[in-house]
Write a protein that holds these residues in place. Structure first.
Motif, PDB file in Angstrom:
ATOM      1  N   LEU A 354       0.829  -1.197   0.000  1.00  0.00           N
ATOM      2  CA  LEU A 354       0.000   0.000   0.000  1.00  0.00           C
ATOM      3  C   LEU A 354       0.869   1.255   0.000  1.00  0.00           C
ATOM      4  N   LEU A 355       0.390   2.311  -0.642  1.00  0.00           N
ATOM      5  CA  LEU A 355       0.966   3.650  -0.506  1.00  0.00           C
ATOM      6  C   LEU A 355       2.461   3.695  -0.801  1.00  0.00           C
ATOM      7  N   MET A 356       2.898   2.918  -1.780  1.00  0.00           N
ATOM      8  CA  MET A 356       4.328   2.864  -2.057  1.00  0.00           C
ATOM      9  C   MET A 356       4.869   4.206  -2.555  1.00  0.00           C
ATOM     10  N   ASP A 357       4.019   5.034  -3.115  1.00  0.00           N
ATOM     11  CA  ASP A 357       4.467   6.337  -3.600  1.00  0.00           C
ATOM     12  C   ASP A 357       4.836   7.296  -2.470  1.00  0.00           C
ATOM     13  N   LEU A 358       4.496   6.976  -1.235  1.00  0.00           N
ATOM     14  CA  LEU A 358       4.921   7.805  -0.122  1.00  0.00           C
ATOM     15  C   LEU A 358       6.406   7.658   0.178  1.00  0.00           C
ATOM     16  N   GLY A 359       7.026   6.617  -0.342  1.00  0.00           N
ATOM     17  CA  GLY A 359       8.450   6.409  -0.095  1.00  0.00           C
ATOM     18  C   GLY A 359       8.703   5.815   1.277  1.00  0.00           C
ATOM     19  N   ARG A 360       9.743   6.279   1.944  1.00  0.00           N
ATOM     20  CA  ARG A 360      10.223   5.677   3.181  1.00  0.00           C
ATOM     21  C   ARG A 360       9.239   5.916   4.328  1.00  0.00           C
ATOM     22  N   VAL A 361       8.605   4.857   4.793  1.00  0.00           N
ATOM     23  CA  VAL A 361       7.673   4.945   5.919  1.00  0.00           C
ATOM     24  C   VAL A 361       8.361   4.359   7.147  1.00  0.00           C
ATOM     25  N   ARG A 362       8.565   5.204   8.157  1.00  0.00           N
ATOM     26  CA  ARG A 362       9.309   4.803   9.350  1.00  0.00           C
ATOM     27  C   ARG A 362       8.416   4.216  10.440  1.00  0.00           C
ATOM     28  N   ASP A 363       7.173   4.677  10.553  1.00  0.00           N
ATOM     29  CA  ASP A 363       6.321   4.172  11.626  1.00  0.00           C
ATOM     30  C   ASP A 363       4.866   4.240  11.198  1.00  0.00           C
ATOM     31  N   VAL A 364       4.045   3.402  11.849  1.00  0.00           N
ATOM     32  CA  VAL A 364       2.602   3.330  11.608  1.00  0.00           C
ATOM     33  C   VAL A 364       1.905   3.399  12.959  1.00  0.00           C
ATOM     34  N   GLU A 365       0.885   4.249  13.056  1.00  0.00           N
ATOM     35  CA  GLU A 365       0.113   4.410  14.298  1.00  0.00           C
ATOM     36  C   GLU A 365      -1.372   4.274  13.983  1.00  0.00           C
ATOM     37  N   LEU A 373      -1.952   6.649  10.906  1.00  0.00           N
ATOM     38  CA  LEU A 373      -0.938   7.635  10.576  1.00  0.00           C
ATOM     39  C   LEU A 373       0.327   6.925  10.138  1.00  0.00           C
ATOM     40  N   VAL A 374       1.044   7.536   9.196  1.00  0.00           N
ATOM     41  CA  VAL A 374       2.375   7.059   8.834  1.00  0.00           C
ATOM     42  C   VAL A 374       3.343   8.228   8.924  1.00  0.00           C
ATOM     43  N   LEU A 375       4.593   7.918   9.292  1.00  0.00           N
ATOM     44  CA  LEU A 375       5.668   8.889   9.308  1.00  0.00           C
ATOM     45  C   LEU A 375       6.568   8.624   8.109  1.00  0.00           C
ATOM     46  N   THR A 376       6.851   9.655   7.318  1.00  0.00           N
ATOM     47  CA  THR A 376       7.771   9.490   6.201  1.00  0.00           C
ATOM     48  C   THR A 376       9.158   9.944   6.632  1.00  0.00           C
ATOM     49  N   ASP A 377      10.140   9.115   6.384  1.00  0.00           N
ATOM     50  CA  ASP A 377      11.491   9.302   6.911  1.00  0.00           C
ATOM     51  C   ASP A 377      12.347  10.064   5.905  1.00  0.00           C
ATOM     52  N   TYR A 378      12.234  11.397   5.967  1.00  0.00           N
ATOM     53  CA  TYR A 378      13.007  12.291   5.117  1.00  0.00           C
ATOM     54  C   TYR A 378      13.435  13.506   5.939  1.00  0.00           C
ATOM     55  N   PRO A 379      14.435  14.254   5.476  1.00  0.00           N
ATOM     56  CA  PRO A 379      14.789  15.500   6.175  1.00  0.00           C
ATOM     57  C   PRO A 379      13.627  16.493   6.224  1.00  0.00           C
ATOM     58  N   ASP A 380      12.692  16.373   5.276  1.00  0.00           N
ATOM     59  CA  ASP A 380      11.433  17.116   5.335  1.00  0.00           C
ATOM     60  C   ASP A 380      10.311  16.088   5.462  1.00  0.00           C
ATOM     61  N   GLY A 381      10.286  15.415   6.616  1.00  0.00           N
ATOM     62  CA  GLY A 381       9.352  14.316   6.808  1.00  0.00           C
ATOM     63  C   GLY A 381       7.951  14.783   7.155  1.00  0.00           C
ATOM     64  N   GLU A 382       6.995  13.892   6.969  1.00  0.00           N
ATOM     65  CA  GLU A 382       5.590  14.221   7.154  1.00  0.00           C
ATOM     66  C   GLU A 382       4.906  13.240   8.089  1.00  0.00           C
ATOM     67  N   VAL A 383       3.832  13.715   8.717  1.00  0.00           N
ATOM     68  CA  VAL A 383       2.839  12.860   9.373  1.00  0.00           C
ATOM     69  C   VAL A 383       1.609  12.855   8.474  1.00  0.00           C
TER      70      VAL A 383
END
Length: 390
Positions: A354-365, A373-383
């Motif tokens: 799922l959601l592979m276009d989000l790239g690096r996913v560090r955590d799922v809540e 919620l997913v956390l994207t693991d980038y220097p400009d990361g997102e919730v």
């Protein structure tokens, strides 16, 4: 550029197909046969669920862990650079919370996981894991502290676990922490990557490559399998995900080398084999060992080759995505997105990407309503919040 485009789509409230990439497993790195049919490459499915994504916050520096505050209080989010932040329910991202431990923010080190104590509403106690700087290296550590009512600072910081010995390699820290149903805490600790250090995963006098079980004050609980030791299970590589299922059982997920990521259900005193056995190989193509199974070592419930590079994971429960209740949602750093596993009788029976276009996913809540919620693991990361389209 791809991440920017997807962020624009999410911000616009448009839907992203559940498995847009038409994923296939691809070529293996090794040819070790699975120990049982359900252990490898479950049927790939597409549940035809369209996912709506909404960016709740951006500008986070490599967000690593997230914990949901009670009564609509939002979330606590760690940034690997060394910060703990409060993200309000309305999306307001507050500044760094003061008083957190100093971290070694190098390579894979930094501020890592965060979890609330079960009695947080009364005690305000939280736990953090982090890369603790020491005179001769660094170590995975877990600390207990109290969060102020205004969520501006923490007080009474006390380490309840410090990995030993210190390592000069800033890699493979683990580390997740979560409360267990019996009131103790589970902590996962990695083995710091290098060939000499990874052997410590087999040594009971060292806390490399282990799942630990401790009391909230860091003391060793009754019932641990090795007298006087916090070690619960051994022979792990780099376990970066942990979750409790509906029956109260602990599950972990760990990075393999080139191939050989593992899903395990650690049991007291059991040895999960690293680095004696593995379904992966070294990054230079040489074998880890002569086989992927040997007497005296446990087999993983499931493994991947090629890898998913797992982050955090959680068992789904809630009204949204109710068909996924009991399934595992796992963050993937490579190739990215979220991996969904369906389990029956403790075995994996299907897998979805799922959601592979989000790239690096560090955590799922998982949230109370079943959205997640997913956390994207980038220097400009997102919730990013994920709900069903419509």
């Amino acid at each position: 550029m791809q991440k920017t485009i997807i962020s624009f789509i999410c911000a616009a409230g448009l839907s992203v197909p559940a498995c847009a990439q038409g994923f296939t497993y691809g070529a293996r790195n090794t040819d070790f046969p699975p120990a049982f049919p359900e252990q490898f490459r479950a049927p790939l499915i597409d549940s035809d669920v369209e996912l709506r994504t909404e960016v709740l916050a951006d500008g986070l520096v490599n967000p690593w862990g997230i914990a949901t505050l009670p009564e609509g209080g939002g979330w606590l989010v760690t940034e690997r650079a060394g910060r703990l932040r409060h993200l309000a329910a309305d999306g307001t991202l507050h500044g760094a919370i003061e008083g957190v431990p100093e971290v070694l923010a190098e390579r894979q080190g930094g501020m890592l996981d965060v979890v609330l104590a079960p009695d947080f509403a009364e005690s305000r106690v939280i736990y953090l894991t982090y890369a603790k700087p020491l005179s001769d290296g660094s170590a995975t550590a877990a600390a207990r502290m109290t969060l102020s009512d205004d969520m501006a600072r923490v007080e009474g910081v006390e380490d309840i676990f410090v990995q030993s010995p210190p390592s000069q390699t800033a890699a493979h820290y683990g580390s997740r922490i979560l409360p267990l149903p019996d009131g103790t805490l589970a902590i996962t600790a990695g083995e710091h990557f290098t060939e000499d250090q990874r052997q410590y995963a087999q040594d009971l006098d060292k806390t490399y490559g282990k799942v630990l079980r401790v009391n909230p004050d860091g003391s060793v609980p009754a019932g641990n399998p090795f007298d006087g030791s916090p070690v619960w299970s051994l022979g792990h590589r780099n376990p970066q995900g942990a979750a409790i299922d509906a029956a109260g059982d602990l599950w972990t997920i760990e990075h393999g080398p080139q191939g050989g990521d593992e899903l395990n259900r650690p049991e007291a005193g059991k040895n999960y084999g690293w680095p004696v056995i593995s379904y992966g190989q070294n990054y230079n193509g040489s074998p880890i060992g002569p086989a992927a199974a040997a007497e005296g070592f446990e087999q993983p419930v499931y493994f991947w080759d090629p890898v998913i590079a797992p982050g955090g994971m959680a068992f789904h429960d809630g009204e949204m995505f109710a068909d996924w209740n009991g399934d595992l949602l796992i963050g993937s750093l490579n190739p990215g997105g979220v991996v969904r596993l369906r389990l029956e009788d403790g075995m994996v029976v299907e897998e979805e990407r799922l959601l592979m276009d989000l790239g690096r996913v560090r955590d799922v809540e998982i949230l109370a309503d079943g959205s997640f919620l997913v956390l994207t693991d980038y220097p400009d990361g997102e919730v990013v919040r994920v709900t069903p389209e419509g």
